[in-house]
Design a protein around this motif. Structure first.
Motif, PDB file in Angstrom:
ATOM      1  N   GLY A  90     -19.793  -2.028   9.456  1.00 53.68           N
ATOM      2  CA  GLY A  90     -20.039  -2.524   8.218  1.00 53.68           C
ATOM      3  C   GLY A  90     -19.958  -1.466   6.909  1.00 53.68           C
ATOM      4  O   GLY A  90     -20.276  -2.264   5.935  1.00 53.68           O
ATOM      5  N   ILE A  91     -19.709  -0.422   7.459  1.00 58.60           N
ATOM      6  CA  ILE A  91     -19.558   0.678   6.256  1.00 58.60           C
ATOM      7  C   ILE A  91     -18.377   1.108   6.121  1.00 58.60           C
ATOM      8  O   ILE A  91     -17.125   1.292   6.971  1.00 58.60           O
ATOM      9  N   THR A  92     -17.822   1.024   4.542  1.00 60.96           N
ATOM     10  CA  THR A  92     -16.408   1.268   4.401  1.00 60.96           C
ATOM     11  C   THR A  92     -16.072   2.745   4.501  1.00 60.96           C
ATOM     12  O   THR A  92     -17.056   3.826   4.585  1.00 60.96           O
ATOM     13  N   VAL A 106      -7.392  -0.377   0.713  1.00 61.51           N
ATOM     14  CA  VAL A 106      -6.260  -0.001   0.091  1.00 61.51           C
ATOM     15  C   VAL A 106      -5.331   1.391   0.861  1.00 61.51           C
ATOM     16  O   VAL A 106      -6.276   2.170   1.472  1.00 61.51           O
ATOM     17  N   ASP A 107      -4.291   1.750   0.582  1.00 61.81           N
ATOM     18  CA  ASP A 107      -3.806   2.928   0.601  1.00 61.81           C
ATOM     19  C   ASP A 107      -4.276   3.855  -0.494  1.00 61.81           C
ATOM     20  O   ASP A 107      -3.929   3.777  -1.716  1.00 61.81           O
ATOM     21  N   PRO A 108      -5.094   4.858  -0.242  1.00 60.37           N
ATOM     22  CA  PRO A 108      -5.637   5.447  -1.567  1.00 60.37           C
ATOM     23  C   PRO A 108      -4.739   6.527  -2.442  1.00 60.37           C
ATOM     24  O   PRO A 108      -4.841   6.662  -3.547  1.00 60.37           O
ATOM     25  N   PHE A 124     -11.922  -7.008  -7.626  1.00 56.89           N
ATOM     26  CA  PHE A 124     -12.351  -6.333  -6.341  1.00 56.89           C
ATOM     27  C   PHE A 124     -12.253  -4.802  -6.545  1.00 56.89           C
ATOM     28  O   PHE A 124     -11.565  -4.340  -7.531  1.00 56.89           O
ATOM     29  N   THR A 125     -13.057  -4.062  -5.746  1.00 57.51           N
ATOM     30  CA  THR A 125     -13.000  -2.701  -5.799  1.00 57.51           C
ATOM     31  C   THR A 125     -12.496  -1.896  -4.734  1.00 57.51           C
ATOM     32  O   THR A 125     -12.881  -2.491  -3.491  1.00 57.51           O
ATOM     33  N   ALA A 126     -11.636  -0.925  -4.685  1.00 60.38           N
ATOM     34  CA  ALA A 126     -10.953  -0.340  -3.719  1.00 60.38           C
ATOM     35  C   ALA A 126     -11.995   0.645  -2.944  1.00 60.38           C
ATOM     36  O   ALA A 126     -12.556   1.596  -3.609  1.00 60.38           O
ATOM     37  N   GLU A 127     -12.430   0.410  -1.767  1.00 66.21           N
ATOM     38  CA  GLU A 127     -13.637   0.982  -1.229  1.00 66.21           C
ATOM     39  C   GLU A 127     -13.355   1.454   0.100  1.00 66.21           C
ATOM     40  O   GLU A 127     -13.970   2.164   0.908  1.00 66.21           O
ATOM     41  N   ASP A 128     -12.125   0.868   0.822  1.00 70.39           N
ATOM     42  CA  ASP A 128     -11.892   1.294   2.407  1.00 70.39           C
ATOM     43  C   ASP A 128     -10.438   1.321   2.303  1.00 70.39           C
ATOM     44  O   ASP A 128      -9.838   1.275   1.333  1.00 70.39           O
ATOM     45  N   CYS A 129     -10.282   1.717   3.552  1.00 70.81           N
ATOM     46  CA  CYS A 129      -8.994   2.108   4.157  1.00 70.81           C
ATOM     47  C   CYS A 129      -8.716   1.663   5.517  1.00 70.81           C
ATOM     48  O   CYS A 129      -9.685   1.360   6.088  1.00 70.81           O
ATOM     49  N   GLY A 130      -7.397   1.457   5.884  1.00 69.36           N
ATOM     50  CA  GLY A 130      -7.382   1.063   7.354  1.00 69.36           C
ATOM     51  C   GLY A 130      -6.276   1.568   7.991  1.00 69.36           C
ATOM     52  O   GLY A 130      -5.092   2.328   7.068  1.00 69.36           O
ATOM     53  N   GLY A 131      -5.910   1.555   9.259  1.00 66.36           N
ATOM     54  CA  GLY A 131      -4.778   2.329   9.830  1.00 66.36           C
ATOM     55  C   GLY A 131      -3.500   1.412   9.430  1.00 66.36           C
ATOM     56  O   GLY A 131      -2.345   2.018   9.151  1.00 66.36           O
TER      57      GLY A 131
END
Length: 162
Positions: A90-92, A106-108, A124-131
């Motif tokens: 649950g942590i970005t 997002v892709d930072p 929305f706020t860009a706070e996370d990324c993913g594979g």
């Protein structure tokens, strides 16, 4: 003597959580004020954490908030479960808790962390990324796995906020 820890978080009741070194890792300690450098930000401990900041389809952006168009993005949805994230924290990626109605992955390199964007009228706020989040792809956080699946995949134009 210089203390051997790098970061200390006061956990209450005289206890601390300390990131001392790569050798010792993260440990629980006791508050030592002798060599302390005090916090610059105190967080209110209400005991209640809000993991929802509104309905993701709620229009909360006004016409004056729309800035430059970033183009068309692929939209997908995720939750904080182990299936979506490989871990269930649950942590970005930026260290904030995921919050429905606020958090997007997002892709930072395309949208820097902390950037506020408008997607379908919602900020929305860009706070996370993913594979799997690369290029013009945004993954929107929702608090329920089945809902993430049901929302599917879409495309829409994304705007910066002014």
């Amino acid at each position: 003597m210089v203390p051997d820890y790098h970061v200390v978080i006061y956990a209450g009741d005289g206890k601390t959580i300390e990131a001392r070194s790569s050798r010792t890792g993260i440990i629980q300690g006791t508050l030592d004020t002798e060599d302390a450098v005090w916090a610059v930000r105190i967080l209110e401990d209400s005991g209640v954490y809000n993991y929802s900041d509104g309905n993701i389809s709620e229009v909360n952006a006004t016409a004056e908030m729309y800035g430059e168009s970033l183009g068309t993005f692929k939209l997908t949805y995720y939750c904080a479960c182990e299936i979506c994230c490989n871990v269930e924290t649950g942590i970005t990626a930026t260290g904030t808790p995921v919050v429905e109605g606020r958090t997007i992955a997002v892709d930072p390199n395309v949208i820097p962390y902390g950037t506020e964007v408008i997607i379908n009228g919602h900020v929305f706020t860009a706070e996370d990324c993913g594979g799997g989040v690369n290029g013009n792809h945004i993954d929107i956080y929702v608090s329920d796995h089945q809902r993430a699946l049901d929302l599917g995949v879409g495309q829409t134009e994304v705007y910066l906020t002014k």
